[in-house]
Design a protein around this motif. Structure first.
Motif, short mmCIF file in Angstrom:
data_model
loop_
_atom_site.label_atom_id
_atom_site.label_comp_id
_atom_site.label_asym_id
_atom_site.label_seq_id
_atom_site.Cartn_x
_atom_site.Cartn_y
_atom_site.Cartn_z
N MET A 1 0.85 -1.18 0.00
CA MET A 1 0.00 0.00 0.00
C MET A 1 0.89 1.23 0.00
SD MET A 1 -3.15 0.88 0.07
CE MET A 1 -4.58 1.36 0.92
N THR B 1 -3.40 4.05 -2.22
CA THR B 1 -3.66 3.08 -3.28
C THR B 1 -2.63 1.94 -3.24
OG1 THR B 1 -4.16 2.82 -5.63
CG2 THR B 1 -2.29 4.23 -5.07
N GLU B 2 -2.92 0.90 -4.00
CA GLU B 2 -1.99 -0.21 -4.12
C GLU B 2 -0.77 0.25 -4.92
OE1 GLU B 2 -5.24 -0.44 -5.07
OE2 GLU B 2 -5.99 -1.50 -3.32
N GLU B 3 0.36 -0.39 -4.67
CA GLU B 3 1.62 -0.02 -5.30
C GLU B 3 1.54 -0.03 -6.83
OE1 GLU B 3 6.40 -1.05 -5.05
OE2 GLU B 3 4.97 -2.13 -3.78
N GLU B 4 0.85 -1.01 -7.40
CA GLU B 4 0.78 -1.11 -8.85
C GLU B 4 -0.08 -0.03 -9.52
OE1 GLU B 4 -2.19 -3.97 -6.99
OE2 GLU B 4 -0.06 -3.64 -6.75
N LYS B 5 -0.82 0.76 -8.72
CA LYS B 5 -1.66 1.83 -9.27
C LYS B 5 -1.04 3.22 -9.13
CE LYS B 5 -5.97 -0.69 -8.61
NZ LYS B 5 -7.28 -0.68 -7.98
#
Length: 109
Positions: free
Chosen positions: A1, A48-52
């Motif tokens: 996160m 947000t999540e790391e990939e976003k």
């Protein structure tokens, strides 16, 4: 996160928030002041999540890219009668400052 702090010119904040929301990101918006012109800024906080994270940054880039603005200042320099004169200066405005931080724990109540 990840926790993302986004600092933009107040003239850009509504567009950024609108596009973040359209893309499924919630944010908290705070009025702030600072910078070279002492103009109003807005600081947004997005979790947000790391990939976003890159998607959030792309939205900000699209909505508040840098541009030039004419700033008029008062000065006594160059006047013969001791009065004040106006002069205009082209300054860069817009853009954003973004901080991305790791979140150790996230709780939504």
């Amino acid at each position: 996160m990840k926790l993302i702090y986004i600092i933009v010119n107040s003239n850009d904040d509504d567009r950024v928030v609108e596009q973040l929301n359209k893309n499924g990101f919630s944010c908290t918006k705070m009025a702030t002041t600072g910078g070279f012109l002492r103009s109003g800024n807005t600081t947004m906080i997005v979790g947000t999540e790391e990939e976003k994270v890159d998607k959030v940054i792309d939205i900000v880039k699209k909505e508040c890219g840098p541009r030039q603005h004419i700033s008029t200042n008062m000065s006594s320099i160059g006047t013969t009668n001791g009065g004040y004169g106006n002069y205009s200066v082209m300054v860069d405005v817009g853009g954003a400052t973004i901080f991305v931080l790791d979140v150790e724990k996230f709780v939504k109540i």
